[in-house]
Design a protein around this motif. Structure first.
Motif, mmCIF file in Angstrom:
data_model
loop_
_atom_site.group_PDB
_atom_site.id
_atom_site.type_symbol
_atom_site.label_atom_id
_atom_site.label_comp_id
_atom_site.label_asym_id
_atom_site.label_seq_id
_atom_site.Cartn_x
_atom_site.Cartn_y
_atom_site.Cartn_z
ATOM 1 N N GLN A 141 -13.740 2.410 -38.330
ATOM 2 C CA GLN A 141 -14.909 2.938 -39.042
ATOM 3 C C GLN A 141 -16.107 3.008 -38.106
ATOM 4 O OE1 GLN A 141 -15.384 4.171 -42.027
ATOM 5 N NE2 GLN A 141 -13.756 3.477 -43.360
ATOM 6 N N ALA A 142 -16.326 1.946 -37.344
ATOM 7 C CA ALA A 142 -17.438 1.925 -36.388
ATOM 8 C C ALA A 142 -17.225 2.971 -35.298
ATOM 9 C CB ALA A 142 -17.570 0.529 -35.771
ATOM 10 N N ALA A 143 -15.984 3.126 -34.865
ATOM 11 C CA ALA A 143 -15.692 4.137 -33.840
ATOM 12 C C ALA A 143 -16.013 5.535 -34.357
ATOM 13 C CB ALA A 143 -14.225 4.045 -33.419
ATOM 14 N N LEU A 144 -15.649 5.802 -35.604
ATOM 15 C CA LEU A 144 -15.906 7.122 -36.176
ATOM 16 C C LEU A 144 -17.408 7.379 -36.294
ATOM 17 C CD1 LEU A 144 -14.800 9.717 -37.323
ATOM 18 C CD2 LEU A 144 -14.550 8.580 -39.544
ATOM 19 N N GLU A 145 -18.151 6.374 -36.718
ATOM 20 C CA GLU A 145 -19.606 6.535 -36.809
ATOM 21 C C GLU A 145 -20.213 6.740 -35.425
ATOM 22 O OE1 GLU A 145 -21.303 7.080 -39.579
ATOM 23 O OE2 GLU A 145 -19.290 7.013 -40.420
ATOM 24 N N SER A 146 -19.650 6.086 -34.427
ATOM 25 C CA SER A 146 -20.131 6.287 -33.059
ATOM 26 C C SER A 146 -19.871 7.712 -32.585
ATOM 27 C CB SER A 146 -19.464 5.279 -32.120
ATOM 28 O OG SER A 146 -19.864 3.961 -32.422
ATOM 29 N N THR A 161 -8.646 6.246 -47.212
ATOM 30 C CA THR A 161 -8.193 7.578 -46.803
ATOM 31 C C THR A 161 -9.218 8.634 -47.196
ATOM 32 O OG1 THR A 161 -5.852 6.998 -46.958
ATOM 33 C CG2 THR A 161 -6.397 9.328 -47.153
ATOM 34 N N GLY A 162 -9.714 8.536 -48.438
ATOM 35 C CA GLY A 162 -10.727 9.473 -48.906
ATOM 36 C C GLY A 162 -12.009 9.387 -48.110
ATOM 37 N N ARG A 163 -12.415 8.151 -47.746
ATOM 38 C CA ARG A 163 -13.640 7.977 -46.966
ATOM 39 C C ARG A 163 -13.502 8.605 -45.585
ATOM 40 N NH1 ARG A 163 -13.654 2.802 -49.413
ATOM 41 N NH2 ARG A 163 -12.748 1.841 -47.548
ATOM 42 N N TYR A 164 -12.356 8.412 -44.947
ATOM 43 C CA TYR A 164 -12.140 9.008 -43.622
ATOM 44 C C TYR A 164 -12.180 10.543 -43.711
ATOM 45 C CZ TYR A 164 -10.798 4.639 -41.268
ATOM 46 O OH TYR A 164 -10.795 3.387 -40.701
ATOM 47 N N LYS A 165 -11.534 11.078 -44.717
ATOM 48 C CA LYS A 165 -11.520 12.537 -44.864
ATOM 49 C C LYS A 165 -12.914 13.088 -45.170
ATOM 50 C CE LYS A 165 -6.701 13.274 -46.197
ATOM 51 N NZ LYS A 165 -5.772 13.817 -47.233
ATOM 52 N N ASP A 166 -13.666 12.345 -45.984
ATOM 53 C CA ASP A 166 -15.017 12.804 -46.301
ATOM 54 C C ASP A 166 -15.918 12.741 -45.071
ATOM 55 O OD1 ASP A 166 -16.924 13.763 -48.271
ATOM 56 O OD2 ASP A 166 -17.918 11.836 -48.014
ATOM 57 N N ARG A 167 -15.698 11.751 -44.222
ATOM 58 C CA ARG A 167 -16.492 11.683 -42.989
ATOM 59 C C ARG A 167 -16.112 12.838 -42.070
ATOM 60 N NH1 ARG A 167 -20.564 11.671 -41.240
ATOM 61 N NH2 ARG A 167 -21.651 10.164 -39.961
ATOM 62 N N ALA A 168 -14.836 13.184 -42.020
ATOM 63 C CA ALA A 168 -14.411 14.347 -41.239
ATOM 64 C C ALA A 168 -15.080 15.610 -41.760
ATOM 65 C CB ALA A 168 -12.892 14.492 -41.284
ATOM 66 N N ARG A 169 -15.155 15.721 -43.092
ATOM 67 C CA ARG A 169 -15.824 16.881 -43.699
ATOM 68 C C ARG A 169 -17.282 16.963 -43.271
ATOM 69 N NH1 ARG A 169 -19.705 17.279 -46.789
ATOM 70 N NH2 ARG A 169 -19.719 15.024 -47.097
ATOM 71 N N ALA A 170 -17.974 15.839 -43.327
ATOM 72 C CA ALA A 170 -19.399 15.823 -42.980
ATOM 73 C C ALA A 170 -19.622 16.144 -41.507
ATOM 74 C CB ALA A 170 -20.006 14.466 -43.327
ATOM 75 N N ILE A 171 -18.789 15.601 -40.643
ATOM 76 C CA ILE A 171 -18.914 15.883 -39.211
ATOM 77 C C ILE A 171 -18.689 17.376 -38.944
ATOM 78 C CG2 ILE A 171 -17.820 15.501 -36.954
ATOM 79 C CD1 ILE A 171 -17.333 12.571 -37.923
ATOM 80 N N ALA A 172 -17.674 17.949 -39.590
ATOM 81 C CA ALA A 172 -17.406 19.374 -39.431
ATOM 82 C C ALA A 172 -18.583 20.213 -39.912
ATOM 83 C CB ALA A 172 -16.134 19.758 -40.188
ATOM 84 N N TYR A 173 -19.130 19.833 -41.061
ATOM 85 C CA TYR A 173 -20.257 20.597 -41.620
ATOM 86 C C TYR A 173 -21.479 20.522 -40.709
ATOM 87 C CZ TYR A 173 -23.774 22.397 -44.770
ATOM 88 O OH TYR A 173 -24.788 23.160 -45.301
ATOM 89 N N ASN A 174 -21.833 19.318 -40.288
ATOM 90 C CA ASN A 174 -23.034 19.155 -39.473
ATOM 91 C C ASN A 174 -22.914 19.873 -38.131
ATOM 92 O OD1 ASN A 174 -24.299 17.610 -41.445
ATOM 93 N ND2 ASN A 174 -23.526 15.684 -40.622
#
Length: 235
Positions: A34-39, A81-94
């Motif tokens: 989670q920390a790696a993804l936020e980084s 799983t949902g949180r990881y996918k939602d973070r992927a969505r946000a990164i893609a959007y931004n």
């Protein structure tokens, strides 16, 4: 905290010298995924804000999305799983949003950047639908797909996406956002020779409507449309 800051700092230094894959590896080696993804998400922001490199941003965004989806697939917890996918969505959007030249930011955006941005926007929309995030998220993603299609010169296709966004905003009972989406329909119509006059008149009316609303959000959208109109009119 120190153990997380060090790889982030190292990763940015590597990114600044063009070593994207090594920078990503420095982050994904962290034990806390989670920390790696936020980084990785923060690194995307710095690629745009500090390096002002859209190709670096998009390359990094795809790496972050891939990492997030790998984590989602490996997680035994459906909520995680949902949180990881939602973070992927946000990164893609931004990242996609930062590929759109209509903001007027002091960043060079090339046609290849717009093409990558469109792919990222489409991936974000796919994740919105997969996660069932509702009409507001769907409309926002559709708007961005349309904006990047407009930037790519695919004006008729962009108009169709803006209309879909308007309808979704209406279903979500967000009239200010629906008016904004209609403004982008007018902006794209203005860029087409066969509808230039109609688009200009419609855009002027929509700007007056937004300016007349007692809403800070409406004023923001009016300013955004005005800026986009200035930029696309000069292209």
């Amino acid at each position: 905290m120190e153990s997380q800051e060090t790889p982030r700092s190292q990763a940015f230094d590597l990114l600044a010298t063009g070593n994207l894959s090594t920078a990503v590896a420095a982050i994904t080696a962290m034990a806390d995924t989670q920390a790696a993804l936020e980084s990785l998400a923060r690194l995307c922001t710095r690629a745009y804000r500090d390096l002002k490199s859209v190709p670096t941003l998009t390359g990094l965004a795809w790496e972050a999305i891939g990492f997030a989806l790998q984590c989602a697939a490996a997680s035994p917890d459906p909520k995680a799983t949902g949180r990881y996918k939602d973070r992927a969505r946000a990164i893609a959007y931004n990242a996609a949003a930062n590929c759109w030249p209509g903001w007027g930011d002091a960043v060079v955006i090339q046609p290849l950047d717009i093409a990558q941005g469109l792919k990222l926007a489409e991936r974000s929309y796919e994740l919105v639908e997969e996660l069932g995030l509702g009409d507001k998220a769907s409309a926002t993603s559709l708007w961005l797909v349309g904006a990047l299609q407009m930037a790519a010169g695919r004006l008729s296709t962009a108009i169709a996406q803006f209309l879909r966004a308007e309808e979704a905003f209406q279903r979500a009972q967000l009239p200010v956002q629906a008016t904004m989406a209609r403004g982008y329909v007018a902006l794209a119509e203005k860029a087409l020779p066969e509808s230039q006059l109609r688009g200009a008149e419609s855009l002027a009316a929509i700007l007056r409507s937004l300016r007349g609303m007692d809403s800070r959000e409406a004023q923001f959208f009016a300013d955004q449309l005005h800026t986009a109109d200035r930029i696309f009119s000069s292209r």
